[in-house]
Enzyme design. Structure first.
Site, PDB file in Angstrom:
ATOM      1  CG  ASP A  11      -2.042   1.393   1.518  1.00 35.80           C
ATOM      2  OD1 ASP A  11      -2.414   1.510   0.312  1.00 35.80           O
ATOM      3  OD2 ASP A  11      -2.301   1.428   2.657  1.00 35.80           O
ATOM      4  CB  SER A  12       0.388   4.824  -0.329  1.00 33.91           C
ATOM      5  OG  SER A  12      -0.790   4.845   0.433  1.00 33.91           O
ATOM      6  CB  CYS A  74      -3.508  -0.333  -2.476  1.00 35.46           C
ATOM      7  SG  CYS A  74      -2.870   1.550  -3.194  1.00 35.46           S
ATOM      8  CD  GLU A 154       0.140   7.488   5.758  1.00 39.68           C
ATOM      9  OE1 GLU A 154       0.794   7.558   6.719  1.00 39.68           O
ATOM     10  OE2 GLU A 154      -0.064   6.121   4.991  1.00 39.68           O
ATOM     11  CB  CYS A 186      -9.211   4.448   0.366  1.00 40.61           C
ATOM     12  SG  CYS A 186      -7.287   5.401   1.315  1.00 40.61           S
ATOM     13  CG  HIS A 188      -4.696   5.263   4.110  1.00 38.25           C
ATOM     14  ND1 HIS A 188      -4.345   4.617   2.899  1.00 38.25           N
ATOM     15  CD2 HIS A 188      -3.656   5.706   5.266  1.00 38.25           C
ATOM     16  CE1 HIS A 188      -2.741   4.604   2.754  1.00 38.25           C
ATOM     17  NE2 HIS A 188      -2.632   5.766   4.594  1.00 38.25           N
TER      18      HIS A 188
HETATM   19  N1  DGL Z   1      -4.697   2.311   0.113  1.00 41.51           N
HETATM   20  C1  DGL Z   1      -4.695   3.818  -0.510  1.00 41.51           C
HETATM   21  C2  DGL Z   1      -6.147   3.192  -1.249  1.00 41.51           C
HETATM   22  O1  DGL Z   1      -6.966   1.902  -1.243  1.00 41.51           O
HETATM   23  C3  DGL Z   1      -3.791   5.358  -1.348  1.00 41.51           C
HETATM   24  C4  DGL Z   1      -4.551   6.235  -0.260  1.00 41.51           C
HETATM   25  C5  DGL Z   1      -3.130   7.083  -0.452  1.00 41.51           C
HETATM   26  O2  DGL Z   1      -2.317   7.282  -1.007  1.00 41.51           O
HETATM   27  O3  DGL Z   1      -3.970   7.916  -1.644  1.00 41.51           O
HETATM   28  O4  DGL Z   1      -6.245   3.741  -2.715  1.00 41.51           O
END
Ligand code: DGL
Length: 268
Positions: A11-12, A74, A154, A186, A188
């Site tokens: 993931d990011s 992600c 974050e 997402c 996150h």
């Molecule tokens: N967690 C990621 C997603 O599901 C990326 C979030 C990001 O870095 O913008 O899209």
């Protein structure tokens, strides 16, 4: 048949960690190599080309580290780079994404109007709408970009007045009125699940993506004879491309304070 090689997850940043937690709960014998691309965060505002470039490098890294499967934890990477990731991974590595198992599951449920909140990239791709309506065209899918949520998470503002005001601003939106389910599109956003649930007074079904996706991993690994053996001792390795307070704190909170994070540049 069993296979004790690790599952690669990327993931990011901290989003994919919630999926690792679910893998740990349901598949305690599986080893994991995690890659959090904190240097290039957020993915959701970047071009498809950039996201594809990062995702391909991480896939190559996980492949070099002998992963038997890769979970793209992600949505933005899934929406932008799934084909390229599969190409780099090759036939011998099972690639699992976070969108299709959720779309598959929800399409068989009695749902009429589903909301999806996600990054700009994911919403622009229409990935959820396409994946759900391909399977069940009677479901109305409303996609909404909520890009501020990733920095809120974050930067460690989960469960604070900041997360509350950002969530209220985004979610008290006419477009979402009458939804019976909400997909956190997402990874996150899984860190905000409790707050989102409260905001809707528990009246909206928040789709449990980590559970659905990990059940799909179980299915794919067992179908291919690649589950770890029952006596395998799991190992966890966490790589990050840039050290941030948030990823260190969140990883230690979820997996214990002895967990080590290894900084690894994608350019090496
Ligand atoms: N967690 C990621 C997603 O599901 C990326 C979030 C990001 O870095 O913008 O899209």
């Amino acid at each position: 048949m069993s296979d004790n090689r690790p599952i690669g997850v990327f993931d990011s940043g901290v989003g994919g960690l919630m999926f690792v937690k679910e893998i740990k709960r349901l598949l305690p014998n599986e080893s994991i190599i995690y890659f959090g691309d904190t240097k290039n965060l957020p993915y959701g505002d970047k071009s498809n080309e950039d996201i594809t470039k990062f995702s391909v490098s991480i896939t190559q890294f996980l492949k070099n580290n002998n992963c038997k499967a890769i979970l793209i934890a992600c949505n933005s990477a899934t929406a932008s780079a799934l084909k390229e990731i599969k190409k780099i991974a090759g036939k011998d590595i099972i690639v699992i994404d976070v969108i299709s198992p959720v779309a598959e599951k929800i399409s068989f449920e009695l749902r009429e109007k589903i909301g999806v909140i996600a990054t700009k990239t994911t919403v622009k791709s229409g990935a959820y709408k396409k994946a759900i309506r391909k399977r069940n065209k009677h479901i109305n899918v409303i996609e909404l970009a909520t890009p501020l949520l990733v920095p809120v998470i974050e930067e460690g503002f989960v469960n604070t007045p900041i997360s509350k005001v950002v969530l209220e601003t985004y979610l008290y939106n006419k477009k979402l009125e009458g939804i019976d389910s909400l997909i956190l599109g997402c990874t996150h956003y899984t860190h905000l699940e409790r707050e989102i649930n409260q905001l809707f007074n528990k009246k909206v079904n928040i789709v449990n993506s980590p559970l659905i996706v990990v059940n799909h991993i179980i299915y794919m690994l067992s179908k291919n004879g690649k589950l770890a053996s029952k006596d395998a001792k799991s190992e966890y390795l966490f790589y990050i491309s840039y050290t941030t307070d948030s990823i260190v704190k969140t990883t230690k909170r979820l997996f214990g304070k002895d967990i080590q994070l290894i900084e690894k540049s994608l350019e090496d």
